[in-house]
Enzyme design. Sequence first.
Site, PDB file in Angstrom:
ATOM      1  N   CYS A 101      -5.143 -24.127   8.220  1.00  0.00           N
ATOM      2  CA  CYS A 101      -5.648 -23.591   9.466  1.00  0.00           C
ATOM      3  C   CYS A 101      -6.081 -22.132   9.301  1.00  0.00           C
ATOM      4  CB  CYS A 101      -4.517 -23.689  10.471  1.00  0.00           C
ATOM      5  SG  CYS A 101      -5.098 -23.521  12.103  1.00  0.00           S
ATOM      6  N   CYS A 201       0.170 -26.029  13.834  1.00  0.00           N
ATOM      7  CA  CYS A 201      -0.752 -24.969  14.205  1.00  0.00           C
ATOM      8  C   CYS A 201      -1.712 -25.478  15.282  1.00  0.00           C
ATOM      9  CB  CYS A 201      -1.497 -24.609  12.931  1.00  0.00           C
ATOM     10  SG  CYS A 201      -2.729 -23.375  13.103  1.00  0.00           S
TER      11      CYS A 201
END
Length: 396
Positions: A101, A201
Amino acid sequence: MKKRVIVGLSGGVDSSVAAYLLKEQGYEVIGLFMKNWHDDSVTISDECPWLDDSNDAMLVAEKLGIPFQTVDLSEQYKERIVDYMFNEYEKGRTPNPDVLCNREIKFDVFMKIALDLGADYVATGHYCRKGTIENNGEQVYQLLSGKDNNKDQSYFLCQLSQDQLAKALFPIGELQKSEVREIAKQADLITADKKDSQGLCFIGKVRLPDFLQQQLKPKDGVIVEIPKDNFHYKTTQTSFKSKTEELQYLSRKAEYSISDGEIVGKHQGAHYFTKGQRKGLSVGGKVEPLFVIDTDVKENVIYTGQGKGHPGLYKKALYVSNEELHWIRPDLMLKTDETLKVLARIRYRQPLENAILHKVESGMYVEFENLQSAITEGQFVAWYLEDELVGSGVIS
């Protein structure tokens, strides 16, 4: 001219204080909230609904008197993170979405948007620090661990490049978490007492099997228990023709078959499980809890062992192929046959361990001083020189 910084405001206390500090330091600050996920059907409870977070981010921006907007990156997030995760789990590997991410979304897609908006820098609320040194007349950027040892998040940024670091700022890296909360209180920010978000995330807390079932269909298989005195652990090779042969041996994957142990239960898909996992096996009546020591996604079998100390959980070395090797400091890159003493970790929050990097033609071995539990394919190994993270790679 004031330098312009775009802060990834997530609606948490860390990014709120990052924005506050930058404003205090005289930067022109703009807050941007990334909307990366829409599907609430897989999240557990309301741990991390993006609506509440974007609302909090907006209130923080209002309080600080900075411009604020939301960017929708859900398409890129699905493509680069979620699809990658499904793909890795299907292969029987365990990806780390948080590391990806940062590499693919926050410091790539998001950073490009920020630079298009005329930003000089992008800032996040990560607990890590950036250093700058001169090397042969060139500026080299360092990724240093955060001052708060309990919160250090340098590991999550282990895939960043020099170009990405050049444009990054980490305003809270020198602070302890308690100091960050205190600053937020003093500045009367709504996020001062907000709990830290947990889970994936941007997605929040999910039941991983529920999440993976969107793409990976359940299929019944067996759980096999391998005894501690299995022949795999009895025979150990001690003489080797070369160091590379020894490293190959130390990092090898055990080849289990159903006949090596006894069938103790059933599962709904080997691709939902990962090495070292204890929860979700639903097998009772054992002296010690069962841990996953290996998964075979081809045959759809989960191999387990009793207790944390089961020999099937431990290895001294791991391998990273050249394709998955990454140096934050390319100037420190090893050449074939070179070695380097480092500190390394194979998961976030793991204490740093003494290790030696051995570069071979096809990739690199990381040999640890002590046995490591649950070295897992698909996860990242990161290596440090003192408090500087200099490189990382995907465990193969």
